[in-house]
Design a protein around this motif. Sequence first.
Motif, PDB file in Angstrom:
ATOM      1  N   SER A 167      37.713 -21.666  -7.537  1.00  0.00           N
ATOM      2  CA  SER A 167      36.363 -22.119  -7.222  1.00  0.00           C
ATOM      3  C   SER A 167      35.351 -21.147  -7.825  1.00  0.00           C
ATOM      4  CB  SER A 167      36.175 -22.197  -5.709  1.00  0.00           C
ATOM      5  OG  SER A 167      34.812 -22.373  -5.371  1.00  0.00           O
ATOM      6  N   SER A 168      34.243 -21.681  -8.311  1.00  0.00           N
ATOM      7  CA  SER A 168      33.227 -20.836  -8.955  1.00  0.00           C
ATOM      8  C   SER A 168      32.608 -19.838  -7.990  1.00  0.00           C
ATOM      9  CB  SER A 168      32.124 -21.712  -9.554  1.00  0.00           C
ATOM     10  OG  SER A 168      31.498 -22.494  -8.532  1.00  0.00           O
ATOM     11  N   VAL A 169      32.781 -20.074  -6.685  1.00  0.00           N
ATOM     12  CA  VAL A 169      32.238 -19.126  -5.709  1.00  0.00           C
ATOM     13  C   VAL A 169      33.345 -18.275  -5.073  1.00  0.00           C
ATOM     14  CG1 VAL A 169      30.192 -20.490  -5.199  1.00  0.00           C
ATOM     15  CG2 VAL A 169      32.285 -20.911  -3.906  1.00  0.00           C
ATOM     16  N   ASN A 170      34.578 -18.416  -5.563  1.00  0.00           N
ATOM     17  CA  ASN A 170      35.668 -17.584  -5.064  1.00  0.00           C
ATOM     18  C   ASN A 170      35.774 -16.352  -5.967  1.00  0.00           C
ATOM     19  OD1 ASN A 170      37.942 -16.471  -3.940  1.00  0.00           O
ATOM     20  ND2 ASN A 170      39.240 -18.269  -4.193  1.00  0.00           N
ATOM     21  N   HIS A 171      34.866 -15.435  -5.768  1.00  0.00           N
ATOM     22  CA  HIS A 171      34.742 -14.285  -6.671  1.00  0.00           C
ATOM     23  C   HIS A 171      35.964 -13.376  -6.619  1.00  0.00           C
ATOM     24  CE1 HIS A 171      30.688 -15.653  -7.247  1.00  0.00           C
ATOM     25  NE2 HIS A 171      30.405 -15.526  -5.949  1.00  0.00           N
ATOM     26  N   ARG A 172      36.620 -13.314  -5.460  1.00  0.00           N
ATOM     27  CA  ARG A 172      37.804 -12.450  -5.363  1.00  0.00           C
ATOM     28  C   ARG A 172      38.935 -12.990  -6.229  1.00  0.00           C
ATOM     29  NH1 ARG A 172      40.000 -10.522   0.413  1.00  0.00           N
ATOM     30  NH2 ARG A 172      38.001  -9.423   0.260  1.00  0.00           N
ATOM     31  N   ILE A 218      34.534 -25.962 -15.122  1.00  0.00           N
ATOM     32  CA  ILE A 218      34.726 -27.407 -15.012  1.00  0.00           C
ATOM     33  C   ILE A 218      33.887 -27.876 -13.834  1.00  0.00           C
ATOM     34  CG2 ILE A 218      36.400 -29.270 -14.728  1.00  0.00           C
ATOM     35  CD1 ILE A 218      38.534 -27.357 -15.750  1.00  0.00           C
ATOM     36  N   ARG A 219      32.811 -28.611 -14.141  1.00  0.00           N
ATOM     37  CA  ARG A 219      31.881 -28.997 -13.090  1.00  0.00           C
ATOM     38  C   ARG A 219      32.421 -30.142 -12.250  1.00  0.00           C
ATOM     39  NH1 ARG A 219      26.423 -30.390 -15.694  1.00  0.00           N
ATOM     40  NH2 ARG A 219      27.796 -31.580 -17.087  1.00  0.00           N
ATOM     41  N   TRP A 220      32.135 -30.063 -10.958  1.00  0.00           N
ATOM     42  CA  TRP A 220      32.567 -31.085  -9.986  1.00  0.00           C
ATOM     43  C   TRP A 220      34.065 -31.395 -10.145  1.00  0.00           C
ATOM     44  CZ3 TRP A 220      29.463 -31.833  -6.112  1.00  0.00           C
ATOM     45  CH2 TRP A 220      28.086 -31.650  -6.290  1.00  0.00           C
ATOM     46  N   ASP A 221      34.840 -30.349 -10.260  1.00  0.00           N
ATOM     47  CA  ASP A 221      36.276 -30.490 -10.522  1.00  0.00           C
ATOM     48  C   ASP A 221      37.051 -30.959  -9.296  1.00  0.00           C
ATOM     49  OD1 ASP A 221      38.826 -30.062 -11.890  1.00  0.00           O
ATOM     50  OD2 ASP A 221      39.009 -28.280 -10.629  1.00  0.00           O
ATOM     51  N   ARG A 222      36.658 -30.516  -8.120  1.00  0.00           N
ATOM     52  CA  ARG A 222      37.417 -30.822  -6.913  1.00  0.00           C
ATOM     53  C   ARG A 222      36.492 -31.380  -5.831  1.00  0.00           C
ATOM     54  NH1 ARG A 222      42.127 -27.492  -7.298  1.00  0.00           N
ATOM     55  NH2 ARG A 222      42.649 -27.571  -9.518  1.00  0.00           N
ATOM     56  N   LEU A 223      37.112 -32.152  -4.945  1.00  0.00           N
ATOM     57  CA  LEU A 223      36.414 -32.647  -3.766  1.00  0.00           C
ATOM     58  C   LEU A 223      37.122 -32.138  -2.532  1.00  0.00           C
ATOM     59  CD1 LEU A 223      34.230 -34.570  -2.546  1.00  0.00           C
ATOM     60  CD2 LEU A 223      36.006 -36.346  -2.539  1.00  0.00           C
ATOM     61  N   TYR A 224      36.347 -31.608  -1.582  1.00  0.00           N
ATOM     62  CA  TYR A 224      36.895 -31.189  -0.298  1.00  0.00           C
ATOM     63  C   TYR A 224      36.495 -32.231   0.742  1.00  0.00           C
ATOM     64  CZ  TYR A 224      37.318 -26.510  -2.428  1.00  0.00           C
ATOM     65  OH  TYR A 224      37.631 -25.454  -3.245  1.00  0.00           O
ATOM     66  N   PRO A 225      37.323 -33.270   0.954  1.00  0.00           N
ATOM     67  CA  PRO A 225      36.967 -34.289   1.947  1.00  0.00           C
ATOM     68  C   PRO A 225      36.815 -33.668   3.331  1.00  0.00           C
ATOM     69  CG  PRO A 225      38.768 -35.044   0.555  1.00  0.00           C
ATOM     70  CD  PRO A 225      38.588 -33.579   0.282  1.00  0.00           C
ATOM     71  N   GLY A 226      35.682 -33.918   3.946  1.00  0.00           N
ATOM     72  CA  GLY A 226      35.423 -33.357   5.265  1.00  0.00           C
ATOM     73  C   GLY A 226      35.308 -31.854   5.272  1.00  0.00           C
ATOM     74  N   GLY A 227      35.102 -31.248   4.105  1.00  0.00           N
ATOM     75  CA  GLY A 227      35.081 -29.794   4.002  1.00  0.00           C
ATOM     76  C   GLY A 227      33.992 -29.130   4.824  1.00  0.00           C
ATOM     77  N   GLY A 228      32.888 -29.873   5.062  1.00  0.00           N
ATOM     78  CA  GLY A 228      31.810 -29.298   5.851  1.00  0.00           C
ATOM     79  C   GLY A 228      32.209 -28.963   7.260  1.00  0.00           C
ATOM     80  N   LYS A 229      33.219 -29.663   7.786  1.00  0.00           N
ATOM     81  CA  LYS A 229      33.689 -29.411   9.145  1.00  0.00           C
ATOM     82  C   LYS A 229      34.938 -28.543   9.171  1.00  0.00           C
ATOM     83  CE  LYS A 229      31.881 -33.721  11.101  1.00  0.00           C
ATOM     84  NZ  LYS A 229      32.216 -34.988  11.824  1.00  0.00           N
ATOM     85  N   LYS A 230      35.421 -28.160   7.997  1.00  0.00           N
ATOM     86  CA  LYS A 230      36.666 -27.399   7.919  1.00  0.00           C
ATOM     87  C   LYS A 230      36.451 -25.965   7.448  1.00  0.00           C
ATOM     88  CE  LYS A 230      39.435 -31.525   6.868  1.00  0.00           C
ATOM     89  NZ  LYS A 230      40.310 -32.174   5.860  1.00  0.00           N
ATOM     90  N   GLY A 231      35.199 -25.531   7.368  1.00  0.00           N
ATOM     91  CA  GLY A 231      34.928 -24.163   6.938  1.00  0.00           C
ATOM     92  C   GLY A 231      35.060 -23.938   5.459  1.00  0.00           C
ATOM     93  N   LYS A 232      35.001 -25.018   4.644  1.00  0.00           N
ATOM     94  CA  LYS A 232      35.113 -24.858   3.201  1.00  0.00           C
ATOM     95  C   LYS A 232      33.793 -24.372   2.609  1.00  0.00           C
ATOM     96  CE  LYS A 232      39.282 -26.617   3.191  1.00  0.00           C
ATOM     97  NZ  LYS A 232      40.461 -25.777   2.922  1.00  0.00           N
ATOM     98  N   GLN A 233      33.899 -23.753   1.445  1.00  0.00           N
ATOM     99  CA  GLN A 233      32.717 -23.283   0.739  1.00  0.00           C
ATOM    100  C   GLN A 233      32.615 -24.037  -0.580  1.00  0.00           C
ATOM    101  OE1 GLN A 233      32.383 -19.058   0.548  1.00  0.00           O
ATOM    102  NE2 GLN A 233      30.560 -19.068  -0.757  1.00  0.00           N
ATOM    103  N   SER A 234      31.494 -24.692  -0.807  1.00  0.00           N
ATOM    104  CA  SER A 234      31.350 -25.535  -1.987  1.00  0.00           C
ATOM    105  C   SER A 234      30.648 -24.772  -3.098  1.00  0.00           C
ATOM    106  CB  SER A 234      30.549 -26.790  -1.628  1.00  0.00           C
ATOM    107  OG  SER A 234      29.181 -26.456  -1.422  1.00  0.00           O
ATOM    108  N   SER A 235      30.348 -25.509  -4.173  1.00  0.00           N
ATOM    109  CA  SER A 235      29.633 -24.912  -5.299  1.00  0.00           C
ATOM    110  C   SER A 235      28.175 -24.667  -4.974  1.00  0.00           C
ATOM    111  CB  SER A 235      29.726 -25.847  -6.516  1.00  0.00           C
ATOM    112  OG  SER A 235      29.120 -27.101  -6.201  1.00  0.00           O
TER     113      SER A 235
END
Length: 516
Positions: free
Chosen positions: A432-437, A453-470
Motif C-alpha cells: 500500500s502506498s501508505v504502508n511506509h514500513r 498502481i492507482r486504485w489497485d485494491r479494494l478493501y470491502p467494508g475496510g472503514g469498519k475493519k481498521g483499514k488504512q486507504s490511500s
Amino acid sequence: MSNTAMAHPDLDLDARLDLITRGLGRVDDEDRRLIEATLHDKTDPSLFWGVAPTGRPHIGYLVPFVKIAELVEAGVEVFAYTLRRYVYAFLVNYKHPRSLVAHRAEYYKFALGAVFEAILGLPVSRIQFYQETAFADTPEFVNDAYELLSLTSQAAARSPNDELRNATMMSPLMAISKYAPFTEAGAPDGYIFSVALDDGQYQHYASYEEIETDFLSQSLSSKALKSAVAKAMVKLLAPIRTSFEANPRWRAVLDLAYPGREQDALASTAVDASERFCIPDALREISNERVKLVPFNSTLHAGEFMRVAKQHPEIWTHGPVGPFDSAQSFVSDFIETSVRPRNDMALYTVIDKTKSANAHNGIDKEGVLAGLIAYIGTSPINLCTEIGFVITLPPFQRTHVTSNAVGLLLNFALNSPEEGGLGFRRVQWMASSVNHRSIGTAEKMGFTKEGIIRWDRLYPGGGKKGKQSSGKKLLFHGRVTHMNEDDLGRDSVMLSMCWDDWYLEGKKEHVNRRMG
C-alpha cells in the motif's frame, strides 16, 4: 448371503427389545414402538452401521462395537450392511489426498474386522464391507443428495450431531465383559470383572453399577481400578494385535495410510496452503542458521499464530484480509477461501531458530513461530513470483526475522537451479502506498521502486475493519459513488528485483549481508 443373526432361542420379544435399546439415550416412545413393530414383522431385522476412515481407530470404537454385540445377540443382522464411507471421509478429511484416504479405508477394513473377531468371536469372512463409491457416484444418489440439501436446514442438520457428539458415561464398555469376562481365577460364576486390591486379594464384581458404587464410596481406590482397567484393555486388545502381526498386508497399509505419527504426516504433506502450488520443489523447508520457513499447516500453526495476532489487530491495517477473531475464522475465512484454492500461492510459517520453544510457542522443536510469508502470483512460465503476505508478529519486528525470511525466499527464487534455486527472472513486492514500513523493508533489501498502481485494491467494508486507504475520498459531487461508503481504495507501490539485479548489480551479495 450368510445369515449373521444370532438371537438366543430363549429370548422373547421384550428381551430382544431390551437388548436393542439398552444404553441408547435418544430412544423415545415412538422409537420403541417402531423397533417393536419391526421385531413383530421380521424374524431377522437388519441394521446399517457406517464408519468414515479418517484418523486411526482408537479405544473409543469399542463403544459402538459393544452395542453391535448386543444387537447381534438380539438377532439383528448387522454385518451385511457395514460400510466404509470413503467419499464422506474425503469430504470431511479433505486436507489429505484421496489416495491417502483410500489406503485408510483398507486399513479400517483390517482393523475393524479384527475388532469384530475379538469382541464377538465371529470370523472376519462373515463380515461384508461395502465401499461407498459403489453407489455414491451414481446419478440416482447425486440427485437424492441434491433433493436432501434443498429440504434440510443447516440447523436441523447440526442438531443430531450436537446431541450425539459424546457418550457421557463409560458404563457401556462394561457390557464387553458379557462376551469376554475380565475376571481372575476364583471369581464366582456370573461375575464379569476382578480388581486386585492392595492386600493381594481380589474383589469380584457382577456389574458396572457395583464398581461405581464402591469407587464413589472410596472403598475401591482409583489406583486399583486404573490397574484393573489397563489389564482388561490389554487382554481385550491382545487378539487384535495378534491379527495385525499375522497380516503382512495390514502392516504394509499402515505406513501408506498413516505415514509416521499423525502430526508428522500433517506437517510433512504441507496440506493447507501448498498442496496445489504450481512448483512442487517449493513445498519444503527453506532455512539458514537463524530462520526457518516451513509450509503453513493450520493444524500445527494457526492456533499459535492467532494467539499472538489477536493481541495486535494493527498487523491487518494495510492488507485486504482480517482482522480475525479466532484461529477458526482465520482458517475458514482466509486459508480455505483465499489460499488453498490457488495454485500460484505458497504460504510459509516463519520460525525464529534463535529463540527456544516454550510452553506457549512450542509448535516447532527448533524455535518459535514468528510470522508468515508467502510466494504469490507465481508463474513458472514467465519465471516470476511475488513476495507477499509478509507478517512478522510484533515481538519479532525490528530483529533479524524479516530480513532473513525475505532473503531466504529471494535466494530460493533467483538462484540458479545449479545453486539449488528456481532460476526465476523477476521477484516483485507490492505494498500500500501508505504502508511506509513495508516499502522501507523492500528498499532496504534491495528492491527497486517501479511506480504506483492507482486504485489497485479494494478493501470491502475496510472503514469498519481498521483499514488504512490511500486517503482519496470515494465521492462524486458530494455523494458516495457506486461503492459502499465503508469500502476503501488502495494505491499500490510496485517494487521488483530481477535476475540482472541479482547477478550483475550485486544485489545477491547485498541481500546476504542484510541477512547476516
